[in-house]
Design a protein around this motif. Structure first.
Motif, PDB file in Angstrom:
ATOM      1  N   HIS A  18       0.711  -1.195  -0.092  1.00 41.27           N
ATOM      2  CA  HIS A  18      -0.315  -0.004   0.111  1.00 41.27           C
ATOM      3  C   HIS A  18       0.837   1.255   0.005  1.00 41.27           C
ATOM      4  N   LEU A  19       2.108   1.115  -0.258  1.00 39.26           N
ATOM      5  CA  LEU A  19       2.976   2.368  -0.467  1.00 39.26           C
ATOM      6  C   LEU A  19       2.437   3.317  -1.197  1.00 39.26           C
ATOM      7  N   SER A  20       1.626   2.995  -2.431  1.00 38.69           N
ATOM      8  CA  SER A  20       1.117   4.161  -3.509  1.00 38.69           C
ATOM      9  C   SER A  20       0.516   4.934  -2.493  1.00 38.69           C
ATOM     10  N   LEU A  21      -0.303   4.920  -1.481  1.00 44.22           N
ATOM     11  CA  LEU A  21      -0.902   5.721  -0.549  1.00 44.22           C
ATOM     12  C   LEU A  21      -0.065   7.028  -0.076  1.00 44.22           C
ATOM     13  N   PHE A  22       1.292   6.716  -0.247  1.00 43.59           N
ATOM     14  CA  PHE A  22       2.197   7.377   0.237  1.00 43.59           C
ATOM     15  C   PHE A  22       3.213   8.354  -0.640  1.00 43.59           C
ATOM     16  N   GLU A  23       2.798   7.666  -1.975  1.00 40.90           N
ATOM     17  CA  GLU A  23       3.424   8.525  -3.107  1.00 40.90           C
ATOM     18  C   GLU A  23       2.761   9.649  -3.532  1.00 40.90           C
ATOM     19  N   ASN A  24       3.775  10.509  -3.942  1.00 45.66           N
ATOM     20  CA  ASN A  24       2.999  11.774  -4.161  1.00 45.66           C
ATOM     21  C   ASN A  24       2.422  12.609  -3.505  1.00 45.66           C
ATOM     22  N   SER A  25       2.576  12.358  -2.051  1.00 49.20           N
ATOM     23  CA  SER A  25       1.996  13.226  -1.012  1.00 49.20           C
ATOM     24  C   SER A  25       3.291  14.477  -0.925  1.00 49.20           C
ATOM     25  N   SER A  26       2.929  15.506  -0.512  1.00 55.72           N
ATOM     26  CA  SER A  26       4.048  16.770  -0.187  1.00 55.72           C
ATOM     27  C   SER A  26       3.759  17.145   1.060  1.00 55.72           C
ATOM     28  N   ASN A  27       4.643  18.011   1.417  1.00 56.08           N
ATOM     29  CA  ASN A  27       4.493  18.874   2.323  1.00 56.08           C
ATOM     30  C   ASN A  27       3.963  20.176   2.281  1.00 56.08           C
ATOM     31  N   ILE A  28       2.962  20.225   1.685  1.00 55.07           N
ATOM     32  CA  ILE A  28       1.969  21.507   1.180  1.00 55.07           C
ATOM     33  C   ILE A  28       1.532  22.309   2.356  1.00 55.07           C
ATOM     34  N   ASP A  29       0.547  21.376   3.078  1.00 55.09           N
ATOM     35  CA  ASP A  29      -0.336  22.121   4.366  1.00 55.09           C
ATOM     36  C   ASP A  29       0.430  21.857   5.595  1.00 55.09           C
ATOM     37  N   ASN A  30       0.960  22.967   6.187  1.00 54.75           N
ATOM     38  CA  ASN A  30       1.952  22.729   7.504  1.00 54.75           C
ATOM     39  C   ASN A  30       0.776  22.592   8.866  1.00 54.75           C
ATOM     40  N   ASN A  31      -0.428  22.995   8.396  1.00 58.38           N
ATOM     41  CA  ASN A  31      -1.298  22.781   9.601  1.00 58.38           C
ATOM     42  C   ASN A  31      -1.696  21.248   9.823  1.00 58.38           C
ATOM     43  N   ASN A  32      -1.343  20.187   8.882  1.00 59.10           N
ATOM     44  CA  ASN A  32      -1.678  18.992   9.376  1.00 59.10           C
ATOM     45  C   ASN A  32      -0.801  18.478   9.894  1.00 59.10           C
ATOM     46  N   SER A  33      -0.924  17.200  10.689  1.00 58.30           N
ATOM     47  CA  SER A  33       0.112  16.841  11.255  1.00 58.30           C
ATOM     48  C   SER A  33       1.181  15.852  10.371  1.00 58.30           C
ATOM     49  N   SER A  34       2.259  15.663  10.719  1.00 58.43           N
ATOM     50  CA  SER A  34       3.364  14.886   9.703  1.00 58.43           C
ATOM     51  C   SER A  34       2.773  13.355   9.701  1.00 58.43           C
ATOM     52  N   VAL A  35       3.243  12.704   8.678  1.00 58.64           N
ATOM     53  CA  VAL A  35       2.995  11.036   8.549  1.00 58.64           C
ATOM     54  C   VAL A  35       3.721  10.592   9.945  1.00 58.64           C
ATOM     55  N   LEU A  36       4.847  11.084  10.310  1.00 54.61           N
ATOM     56  CA  LEU A  36       5.375  10.371  11.681  1.00 54.61           C
ATOM     57  C   LEU A  36       4.813  10.817  12.715  1.00 54.61           C
ATOM     58  N   GLU A  37       4.191  11.814  12.952  1.00 53.58           N
ATOM     59  CA  GLU A  37       3.342  12.157  14.085  1.00 53.58           C
ATOM     60  C   GLU A  37       2.208  11.301  14.208  1.00 53.58           C
ATOM     61  N   VAL A  38       1.330  11.134  13.210  1.00 56.39           N
ATOM     62  CA  VAL A  38       0.193  10.165  13.100  1.00 56.39           C
ATOM     63  C   VAL A  38       0.604   8.881  13.411  1.00 56.39           C
ATOM     64  N   ILE A  39       1.838   8.324  13.079  1.00 58.03           N
ATOM     65  CA  ILE A  39       2.226   6.839  13.136  1.00 58.03           C
ATOM     66  C   ILE A  39       2.472   6.936  14.727  1.00 58.03           C
ATOM     67  N   GLU A  40       3.313   7.873  15.197  1.00 59.83           N
ATOM     68  CA  GLU A  40       3.623   8.098  16.774  1.00 59.83           C
ATOM     69  C   GLU A  40       2.392   8.022  17.544  1.00 59.83           C
ATOM     70  N   GLN A  41       1.337   8.721  17.242  1.00 58.93           N
ATOM     71  CA  GLN A  41       0.084   8.741  17.949  1.00 58.93           C
ATOM     72  C   GLN A  41      -0.496   7.540  17.938  1.00 58.93           C
ATOM     73  N   GLU A  42      -0.653   6.937  16.710  1.00 62.62           N
ATOM     74  CA  GLU A  42      -1.502   5.876  16.622  1.00 62.62           C
ATOM     75  C   GLU A  42      -1.024   4.688  17.358  1.00 62.62           C
ATOM     76  N   MET A  43       0.208   4.333  17.285  1.00 64.98           N
ATOM     77  CA  MET A  43       0.987   3.408  17.704  1.00 64.98           C
ATOM     78  C   MET A  43       0.997   3.566  19.333  1.00 64.98           C
ATOM     79  N   SER A  44       0.954   4.920  19.930  1.00 69.00           N
ATOM     80  CA  SER A  44       1.157   4.956  21.328  1.00 69.00           C
ATOM     81  C   SER A  44      -0.427   4.551  21.762  1.00 69.00           C
ATOM     82  N   GLU A  45      -1.550   5.052  21.029  1.00 67.57           N
ATOM     83  CA  GLU A  45      -2.725   4.704  21.359  1.00 67.57           C
ATOM     84  C   GLU A  45      -3.149   3.219  21.511  1.00 67.57           C
TER      85      GLU A  45
END
Length: 117
Positions: A18-45
Motif C-alpha cells: 500500500h505504499l502508493s498511498l504515500f507516493e506523491n504526497s507533499s509537505n504543502i499544508d503545514n497545519n496537518n500533522s506529519s506522517v511520523l506524528e500520526v504514526i507515533e500517535q496511533e501506535m501510542s494509543e
C-alpha cells in the motif's frame, strides 16, 4: 517478541503493498500533522490500550513491548523515509490507524501465547 515473527513480516508486506498511498504526497499544508506524528500517535494509543487490557503484564514485559514498538516505528521511518515528515492525508491517517490496529492484534496474540499461558 513480535518483530521476529512471521506475522510481523506479513504486516510489513501489507504496508509495502500500500505504499502508493504515500507516493506523491507533499509537505504543502503545514497545519496537518506529519506522517511520523500520526504514526507515533496511533501506535501510542494502541499500545496504551494493549497494556490497559493486559493488566497482568509485568514491568519488564511492558518494557519489552515498548522496545518492540520503538523498533517498529524505526522500521516505518525507514520504509517511509521519503515522506515521513510530509503532511498526512486523510487516506494515510486511515491506513496508519488500520496498521496500528494490526500491530496491536499481533501483540495481543504474542502476549497470550508467551506470557499468559
Amino acid at each position: 517478541m513480535v518483530t521476529d515473527t512471521e506475522g510481523y513480516i506479513h504486516i510489513i508486506e501489507y504496508l509495502t503493498a500500500h505504499l502508493s498511498l504515500f507516493e506523491n504526497s507533499s509537505n504543502i499544508d503545514n497545519n496537518n500533522s506529519s506522517v511520523l506524528e500520526v504514526i507515533e500517535q496511533e501506535m501510542s494509543e494502541q499500545i496504551i490500550s494493549l497494556c490497559n487490557q493486559n493488566e497482568a503484564l509485568t514491568f519488564n514485559q511492558r518494557n519489552t513491548i515498548v522496545r518492540e514498538i520503538d523498533a517498529i516505528v524505526y522500521d516505518l521511518q525507514e520504509i517511509l523515509s521519503g515522506v515521513i515528515n510530509n503532511s498526512v492525508t486523510n487516506e494515510q491517517v486511515e491506513f496508519i490507524q488500520e496498521f496500528a490496529i494490526l500491530i496491536k492484534n499481533l501483540f495481543d496474540t504474542e502476549i497470550h501465547s508467551q506470557f499468559l499461558l
